[in-house]
Design a protein around this motif. Sequence first.
Motif, PDB file in Angstrom:
ATOM      1  N   PRO A  49       0.837  -1.205   0.000  1.00  0.00           N
ATOM      2  CA  PRO A  49       0.000   0.000   0.000  1.00  0.00           C
ATOM      3  C   PRO A  49       0.874   1.258   0.000  1.00  0.00           C
ATOM      4  CG  PRO A  49       0.019  -1.029   2.175  1.00  0.00           C
ATOM      5  CD  PRO A  49       0.754  -1.959   1.255  1.00  0.00           C
TER       6      PRO A  49
ATOM      7  N   HIS B 284      -6.487   7.484  -9.523  1.00  0.00           N
ATOM      8  CA  HIS B 284      -6.409   6.179  -8.847  1.00  0.00           C
ATOM      9  C   HIS B 284      -6.718   5.042  -9.823  1.00  0.00           C
ATOM     10  CE1 HIS B 284      -7.347   8.916  -5.383  1.00  0.00           C
ATOM     11  NE2 HIS B 284      -6.327   8.252  -4.885  1.00  0.00           N
TER      12      HIS B 284
ATOM     13  N   TYR C 103      -3.807   2.294 -10.458  1.00  0.00           N
ATOM     14  CA  TYR C 103      -3.911   0.891 -10.044  1.00  0.00           C
ATOM     15  C   TYR C 103      -4.088  -0.050 -11.234  1.00  0.00           C
ATOM     16  CZ  TYR C 103      -3.769   2.450  -5.255  1.00  0.00           C
ATOM     17  OH  TYR C 103      -3.343   2.996  -4.070  1.00  0.00           O
TER      18      TYR C 103
ATOM     19  N   LEU D 169      -4.412  -1.597  -2.129  1.00  0.00           N
ATOM     20  CA  LEU D 169      -4.681  -0.161  -2.212  1.00  0.00           C
ATOM     21  C   LEU D 169      -4.126   0.552  -0.991  1.00  0.00           C
ATOM     22  CD1 LEU D 169      -6.632  -1.125  -4.461  1.00  0.00           C
ATOM     23  CD2 LEU D 169      -8.185   0.664  -3.711  1.00  0.00           C
TER      24      LEU D 169
ATOM     25  N   SER E 112      -6.446   3.672   3.517  1.00  0.00           N
ATOM     26  CA  SER E 112      -7.733   4.305   3.239  1.00  0.00           C
ATOM     27  C   SER E 112      -8.432   4.543   4.566  1.00  0.00           C
ATOM     28  CB  SER E 112      -8.564   3.415   2.326  1.00  0.00           C
ATOM     29  OG  SER E 112      -7.871   3.212   1.105  1.00  0.00           O
TER      30      SER E 112
ATOM     31  N   LEU F 227     -14.333   2.754  -5.456  1.00  0.00           N
ATOM     32  CA  LEU F 227     -13.488   1.620  -5.069  1.00  0.00           C
ATOM     33  C   LEU F 227     -13.858   0.380  -5.884  1.00  0.00           C
ATOM     34  CD1 LEU F 227     -13.428   2.231  -1.197  1.00  0.00           C
ATOM     35  CD2 LEU F 227     -11.508   2.495  -2.794  1.00  0.00           C
TER      36      LEU F 227
ATOM     37  N   ASN G 151     -11.426  -1.821  -8.286  1.00  0.00           N
ATOM     38  CA  ASN G 151     -11.392  -3.274  -8.145  1.00  0.00           C
ATOM     39  C   ASN G 151     -11.627  -3.975  -9.476  1.00  0.00           C
ATOM     40  OD1 ASN G 151     -10.815  -4.577  -5.812  1.00  0.00           O
ATOM     41  ND2 ASN G 151     -12.935  -5.137  -5.378  1.00  0.00           N
TER      42      ASN G 151
ATOM     43  N   SER H 133      -6.964  -7.989  -5.482  1.00  0.00           N
ATOM     44  CA  SER H 133      -6.820  -6.692  -4.821  1.00  0.00           C
ATOM     45  C   SER H 133      -7.051  -6.807  -3.328  1.00  0.00           C
ATOM     46  CB  SER H 133      -7.811  -5.688  -5.414  1.00  0.00           C
ATOM     47  OG  SER H 133      -9.126  -6.172  -5.238  1.00  0.00           O
TER      48      SER H 133
ATOM     49  N   ILE I 145      -6.992  -3.923   0.364  1.00  0.00           N
ATOM     50  CA  ILE I 145      -7.004  -2.514   0.744  1.00  0.00           C
ATOM     51  C   ILE I 145      -6.458  -2.399   2.162  1.00  0.00           C
ATOM     52  CG2 ILE I 145      -9.392  -2.597   1.615  1.00  0.00           C
ATOM     53  CD1 ILE I 145      -9.735   0.273   0.407  1.00  0.00           C
ATOM     54  N   GLN I 146      -5.742  -1.341   2.441  1.00  0.00           N
ATOM     55  CA  GLN I 146      -5.254  -1.121   3.801  1.00  0.00           C
ATOM     56  C   GLN I 146      -6.211  -0.159   4.503  1.00  0.00           C
ATOM     57  OE1 GLN I 146      -1.588   1.173   4.402  1.00  0.00           O
ATOM     58  NE2 GLN I 146      -0.985  -0.320   5.951  1.00  0.00           N
TER      59      GLN I 146
END
Length: 132
Positions: A24, A41, A45, A58, A61, A85, A89, A99, A101-102
Amino acid sequence: MNTKLFEPITFRNVTLKNRIVMSPMCMYSCYNQDGLVTPFHITHYESRAAGQAGLIILEASAVQPEGRISAEDLGIWSDEHIEGLKQVNQRIHAHGAKSGIQLAHAGRKADLEGEIFAPSAIPFNEDFKNAK
Ligand SMILES: Cc1cc2nc3c(=O)[nH]c(=O)nc-3n(C[C@H](O)[C@H](O)[C@H](O)COP(=O)(O)O)c2cc1C
């Protein structure tokens, strides 16, 4: 050289097509300071997925607006964030990448106007605020 970098790997029910993982990385690109995904974004990505990373995580967030590292951070604190989002994805998955996400809360390291919230009221250093 004998390397497994380009071989698939399975974790429980998820199989990555290779072992290349993008960690991330905050892009500070929510130009309207609303945490919403921007065209940046999506391009950013999707490009990494087209480049064949197996797993893309990602950036940090924020789970609440007061917990952003900066006002330009990506957010996931409202249903308004879902659509963007979802698009990111879909673009990642279109290239066969997985994928993640953090989920993030900056706490004492939030660098924003207004109140910030953290477990400790001690400022991180002289450049940071007192948290509630
Ligand atoms: C531009 C940039 C943004 C970053 N943003 C995050 C982030 O959002 N969350 C996080 O945990 N680490 C973040 N990091 C740290 C990276 O994810 C990574 O752990 C760090 O670059 C160390 O990589 P290495 O373990 O390959 O040396 C960021 C790093 C960079 C260069």
